[in-house]
Design a protein around this motif. Structure first.
Motif, PDB file in Angstrom:
ATOM      1  N   GLN A  97       0.858  -1.178   0.000  1.00 39.67           N
ATOM      2  CA  GLN A  97       0.000   0.000   0.000  1.00 39.67           C
ATOM      3  C   GLN A  97       0.892   1.225   0.000  1.00 39.67           C
ATOM      4  N   GLN A  98       0.498   2.224  -0.750  1.00 40.40           N
ATOM      5  CA  GLN A  98       1.282   3.451  -0.802  1.00 40.40           C
ATOM      6  C   GLN A  98       1.156   4.166   0.535  1.00 40.40           C
ATOM      7  N   PRO A  99       2.268   4.336   1.270  1.00 47.07           N
ATOM      8  CA  PRO A  99       2.185   4.993   2.575  1.00 47.07           C
ATOM      9  C   PRO A  99       1.897   6.472   2.434  1.00 47.07           C
ATOM     10  N   GLY A 100       1.118   6.978   3.347  1.00 48.13           N
ATOM     11  CA  GLY A 100       0.873   8.405   3.393  1.00 48.13           C
ATOM     12  C   GLY A 100      -0.016   8.938   2.298  1.00 48.13           C
ATOM     13  N   ARG A 101      -0.872   8.110   1.734  1.00 48.03           N
ATOM     14  CA  ARG A 101      -1.740   8.572   0.649  1.00 48.03           C
ATOM     15  C   ARG A 101      -2.585   9.760   1.088  1.00 48.03           C
ATOM     16  N   TRP A 102      -3.110   9.717   2.326  1.00 52.51           N
ATOM     17  CA  TRP A 102      -3.930  10.817   2.836  1.00 52.51           C
ATOM     18  C   TRP A 102      -3.093  12.073   3.025  1.00 52.51           C
ATOM     19  N   SER A 103      -1.825  11.940   3.409  1.00 55.36           N
ATOM     20  CA  SER A 103      -0.957  13.105   3.577  1.00 55.36           C
ATOM     21  C   SER A 103      -0.658  13.747   2.233  1.00 55.36           C
ATOM     22  N   VAL A 104      -0.378  12.918   1.252  1.00 55.98           N
ATOM     23  CA  VAL A 104      -0.063  13.438  -0.074  1.00 55.98           C
ATOM     24  C   VAL A 104      -1.263  14.147  -0.668  1.00 55.98           C
ATOM     25  N   SER A 105      -2.469  13.591  -0.491  1.00 57.27           N
ATOM     26  CA  SER A 105      -3.655  14.270  -1.019  1.00 57.27           C
ATOM     27  C   SER A 105      -3.892  15.584  -0.279  1.00 57.27           C
ATOM     28  N   GLY A 106      -3.578  15.610   1.011  1.00 62.10           N
ATOM     29  CA  GLY A 106      -3.696  16.870   1.759  1.00 62.10           C
ATOM     30  C   GLY A 106      -2.691  17.887   1.276  1.00 62.10           C
ATOM     31  N   LEU A 107      -1.466  17.441   0.998  1.00 62.57           N
ATOM     32  CA  LEU A 107      -0.457  18.350   0.460  1.00 62.57           C
ATOM     33  C   LEU A 107      -0.891  18.898  -0.893  1.00 62.57           C
ATOM     34  N   GLN A 108      -1.470  18.043  -1.725  1.00 66.26           N
ATOM     35  CA  GLN A 108      -1.929  18.493  -3.039  1.00 66.26           C
ATOM     36  C   GLN A 108      -3.054  19.514  -2.918  1.00 66.26           C
ATOM     37  N   PHE A 119       0.293  27.613   4.542  1.00 66.53           N
ATOM     38  CA  PHE A 119       1.651  27.179   4.876  1.00 66.53           C
ATOM     39  C   PHE A 119       1.668  26.457   6.220  1.00 66.53           C
ATOM     40  N   ALA A 120       0.845  26.884   7.155  1.00 59.39           N
ATOM     41  CA  ALA A 120       0.753  26.186   8.448  1.00 59.39           C
ATOM     42  C   ALA A 120       0.202  24.779   8.232  1.00 59.39           C
ATOM     43  N   ALA A 121      -0.823  24.660   7.412  1.00 64.05           N
ATOM     44  CA  ALA A 121      -1.399  23.343   7.127  1.00 64.05           C
ATOM     45  C   ALA A 121      -0.372  22.448   6.445  1.00 64.05           C
ATOM     46  N   LEU A 122       0.404  23.001   5.529  1.00 61.34           N
ATOM     47  CA  LEU A 122       1.443  22.222   4.852  1.00 61.34           C
ATOM     48  C   LEU A 122       2.514  21.760   5.836  1.00 61.34           C
ATOM     49  N   GLY A 123       2.844  22.594   6.809  1.00 62.88           N
ATOM     50  CA  GLY A 123       3.824  22.207   7.816  1.00 62.88           C
ATOM     51  C   GLY A 123       3.334  21.051   8.671  1.00 62.88           C
ATOM     52  N   VAL A 124       2.070  21.105   9.066  1.00 59.59           N
ATOM     53  CA  VAL A 124       1.491  20.010   9.856  1.00 59.59           C
ATOM     54  C   VAL A 124       1.471  18.728   9.036  1.00 59.59           C
ATOM     55  N   LEU A 125       1.029  18.820   7.789  1.00 62.13           N
ATOM     56  CA  LEU A 125       0.977  17.634   6.937  1.00 62.13           C
ATOM     57  C   LEU A 125       2.371  17.067   6.674  1.00 62.13           C
ATOM     58  N   ASN A 126       3.366  17.925   6.500  1.00 64.09           N
ATOM     59  CA  ASN A 126       4.732  17.439   6.319  1.00 64.09           C
ATOM     60  C   ASN A 126       5.201  16.708   7.573  1.00 64.09           C
ATOM     61  N   GLY A 127       4.825  17.217   8.744  1.00 63.10           N
ATOM     62  CA  GLY A 127       5.183  16.547   9.983  1.00 63.10           C
ATOM     63  C   GLY A 127       4.516  15.191  10.153  1.00 63.10           C
ATOM     64  N   LEU A 128       3.396  14.993   9.490  1.00 64.22           N
ATOM     65  CA  LEU A 128       2.655  13.735   9.595  1.00 64.22           C
ATOM     66  C   LEU A 128       2.996  12.730   8.499  1.00 64.22           C
ATOM     67  N   LEU A 129       3.824  13.124   7.538  1.00 64.88           N
ATOM     68  CA  LEU A 129       4.215  12.182   6.492  1.00 64.88           C
ATOM     69  C   LEU A 129       4.968  11.006   7.111  1.00 64.88           C
ATOM     70  N   PRO A 130       4.716   9.791   6.623  1.00 62.67           N
ATOM     71  CA  PRO A 130       5.472   8.652   7.138  1.00 62.67           C
ATOM     72  C   PRO A 130       6.947   8.810   6.798  1.00 62.67           C
ATOM     73  N   CYS A 131       7.782   8.779   7.812  1.00 60.81           N
ATOM     74  CA  CYS A 131       9.213   9.004   7.627  1.00 60.81           C
ATOM     75  C   CYS A 131       9.967   8.047   8.534  1.00 60.81           C
ATOM     76  N   ALA A 132      10.903   7.325   7.971  1.00 59.33           N
ATOM     77  CA  ALA A 132      11.665   6.342   8.746  1.00 59.33           C
ATOM     78  C   ALA A 132      12.455   7.008   9.867  1.00 59.33           C
ATOM     79  N   THR A 133      13.045   8.155   9.601  1.00 61.88           N
ATOM     80  CA  THR A 133      13.825   8.839  10.625  1.00 61.88           C
ATOM     81  C   THR A 133      12.925   9.284  11.783  1.00 61.88           C
ATOM     82  N   THR A 134      11.754   9.814  11.483  1.00 60.80           N
ATOM     83  CA  THR A 134      10.827  10.224  12.522  1.00 60.80           C
ATOM     84  C   THR A 134      10.346   9.021  13.320  1.00 60.80           C
ATOM     85  N   LEU A 135      10.049   7.931  12.627  1.00 59.94           N
ATOM     86  CA  LEU A 135       9.590   6.731  13.333  1.00 59.94           C
ATOM     87  C   LEU A 135      10.669   6.159  14.239  1.00 59.94           C
TER      88      LEU A 135
END
Length: 140
Positions: A97-108, A119-135
């Motif tokens: 499954q493509q990870p972060g599909r909901w985040s990418v659609s929110g970014l779009q 820009f605030a919404a984009l920052g929150v969505l970027n923070g919620l993107l699935p990221c190995a380093t964050t995990l």
């Protein structure tokens, strides 16, 4: 300065993960429509973007810390961590499954908006993107 193992691990994770961050999130920051804003709004939009992204990381860390501390206090942290790790491996192997599909659609949805709030919404969505380093950081 007193440095225990957790601080050294966090510092090394930051250094090692920085190349990953530049490669993965750099293009996202480069795609921000800053040039469409009036000149006087550009610094505020970028400050809001980065502060909302950092606040999202902080909130995720607080939730992970509280949850992990509570589970540790109850004596459930180790069995639950191992069970969830095995479950994630099984899910990964069985399902693609493509990870972060909901985040990418929110970014779009928010990327074309030329508002400072966008820009605030984009920052929150970027923070919620699935990221190995964050995990990795959150699991610590």
């Amino acid at each position: 300065v007193f440095m225990n193992g957790w601080y050294v691990t966090a510092l090394l994770t930051g250094f090692v993960g920085s190349l990953h961050c530049v490669a993965m999130c750099g293009p996202l920051v480069g795609a921000l429509p800053v040039g469409r804003l009036p000149r006087r709004q550009r610094p505020w939009a970028m400050a809001l973007y980065h502060s909302s992204r950092i606040a999202t990381y902080g909130a995720l860390g607080a939730v992970a810390g509280l949850l992990g501390g509570g589970l540790h206090w109850l004596g459930w942290q180790r069995p639950l961590s191992m069970s969830l790790g095995v479950a994630l491996l099984i899910i990964t192997l069985l399902q693609y499954q493509q990870p972060g599909r909901w985040s990418v659609s929110g970014l779009q949805r928010w990327l074309p908006r030329n508002t400072v709030a966008g820009f605030a919404a984009l920052g929150v969505l970027n923070g919620l993107l699935p990221c190995a380093t964050t995990l990795v950081a959150l699991s610590g």
